[in-house]
Design an enzyme around this catalytic site. Structure first.
Site, PDB file in Angstrom:
ATOM      1  N   SER A  69      36.883  -4.087  66.542  1.00  0.00           N
ATOM      2  CA  SER A  69      37.456  -3.483  65.341  1.00  0.00           C
ATOM      3  C   SER A  69      37.826  -2.031  65.594  1.00  0.00           C
ATOM      4  CB  SER A  69      36.403  -3.558  64.232  1.00  0.00           C
ATOM      5  OG  SER A  69      36.757  -2.706  63.175  1.00  0.00           O
TER       6      SER A  69
ATOM      7  N   TYR B 253      27.169  -2.431  61.030  1.00  0.00           N
ATOM      8  CA  TYR B 253      28.254  -3.359  61.370  1.00  0.00           C
ATOM      9  C   TYR B 253      29.124  -2.763  62.481  1.00  0.00           C
ATOM     10  CZ  TYR B 253      32.992  -5.179  61.186  1.00  0.00           C
ATOM     11  OH  TYR B 253      34.229  -5.643  61.550  1.00  0.00           O
TER      12      TYR B 253
ATOM     13  N   LYS C 248      29.869  -3.738  66.736  1.00  0.00           N
ATOM     14  CA  LYS C 248      31.161  -3.897  67.436  1.00  0.00           C
ATOM     15  C   LYS C 248      31.157  -3.064  68.730  1.00  0.00           C
ATOM     16  CE  LYS C 248      33.102  -6.780  64.661  1.00  0.00           C
ATOM     17  NZ  LYS C 248      33.198  -8.186  65.094  1.00  0.00           N
TER      18      LYS C 248
END
Ligand code: UDP
Length: 347
Positions: free
Chosen positions: A127, A152, A156
């Site tokens: 991302s 989160y 990544k």
């Protein structure tokens, strides 16, 4: 014989669109999903669009090593596209253990099983969140990553590093793993058939589902988070990319791996349009495309949001031979068609 691609998280929003495009490109696809954040309608939609009833589907959790191992025993997997992960930024802040456990263990299992079965190509769904609040815009793949704003985002960054290290280590071993990380900007929209699209559970966190749900009457009013940013209209700038364009980047990346075109064992590509659009601009474009006057209000900034982020997609354009093709208007129209399809279905 066609190459076989495992799509983990293949029943979800992006995974379902990628499955459709892989099949259209002639690949054999195996889908794995634990259905924790979607229902079977996404996979049913894929079958309808592709006309393929025979796509192997495993309802498994990639955190369960034995299940992943069994899948690899039953299918000779040439490449994995790994989507299976939790993705709610806010929830990751309140439930960090859940996020670190799920997103890291599932990926580690995929890598370990891939290695056990002789190695394969691994495409990781990363991302643009890894760029954080970048000082330089647009961002290239060389733009330094910044500390993530959430667990989160951290997962990544960590999974990118894990893949890089595994690629490096296995390059001199018997079971070689090659890796590509695709850094997505803001995927929006739905398949042109309106048979698959984003299906947020509960109140949407992301902008476009919130817009379409407000327009259809499911939500009262869209809150635009912040109109006092130092941008032209005071709202944030993002790089909104059509989900089908995004899906096609995966097909191009897989073809690069299979075609032996990779220049390094581990490569990173930005997957964006290169075109910044403000939140307010998106809202007005949506009103034009849909003909619906949207009920919205400006509210204070949302914690953790960066002011502006958009891609320099030159590397993907040149090396993958891929380019985002759809206009924002076309994509918003597809998101609106999808919302209307859902409303009709749930009548
Ligand atoms: N946003 C908004 N209202 C919403 C959801 C999002 O104003 O209900 C804004 C958000 O502040 C950000 C942009 O829309 O500037 C994109 O947010 P989203 O959550 O879709 O993606 P992000 O860029 O955070 O990954």
């Amino acid at each position: 014989m066609a190459k076989k691609v495992l799509v983990s998280g293949g029943a979800g929003y992006i995974g379902s669109h990628v499955t459709v495009e892989l099949i259209a490109a002639g690949y054999d696809v195996v889908v794995a999903d634990n259905m924790s954040n979607c229902d079977i309608s996404g996979f049913e939609g894929v079958k309808k669009i592709t006309g393929r009833e025979d796509i192997p589907f495993y309802e498994i959790d990639c955190c369960d090593f034995a299940s992943v191992d069994k899948l690899f025993t039953e299918h000779k997997i040439d490449a994995v596209i790994h989507f299976a992960a939790f993705k709610a930024v806010g929830e990751s802040v309140s439930e960090p253990i859940k996020y670190y456990y799920n997103n890291l263990v599932s990926f580690l299992n995929i890598l370990e099983v891939a290695k056990k079965h002789g190695g394969c190509n691994v495409l990781f769904s990363s991302s643009a969140t890894v760029y954080g609040e970048s000082k330089v815009l647009p961002v290239t793949e060389q733009t330094p990553r910044m500390p993530a704003m959430s667990p989160y985002g951290n997962t990544k960054t960590m999974c990118e590093d894990i893949l890089r290290d595994v690629v490096y280590a296995t390059s001199t071993q018997d079971a070689v793993i090659k890796g590509i990380a695709l850094r997505y900007f803001n995927p929006i929209g739905a398949h042109p058939s309106a048979l698959i699209g984003e299906l947020p559970r509960g109140v949407p966190n992301n902008l476009v589902p919130y817009i379409t749900q407000t327009a259809i009457g499911k939500r009262e009013c869209l809150s635009i988070f912040g109109n006092d940013y130092p941008t032209e209209d005071g709202t944030c700038l993002r790089d909104f990319i059509d989900v089908t364009d995004l899906a096609k980047a995966h097909v191009a990346a897989v073809a690069r791996m299979f075609g032996g075109k990779m220049k390094k064992g581990y490569e990173i590509f930005n997957v964006g349009t290169g075109r910044p659009v403000s939140v307010y601009e998106l809202v007005t474009k949506f009103e034009k495309v849909s003909g619906v006057k949207l009920n919205y209000k400006f509210v204070p900034r949302r914690e953790g949001d960066v002011m502006a982020l958009w891609a320099d997609p030159t590397f993907a354009n040149e090396e993958l031979g891929w380019k985002a093709e759809r206009t924002v208007e076309e994509t918003l129209a597809s998101a609106w068609a999808w919302e209307k399809y859902l409303a009709e279905k749930n009548k």
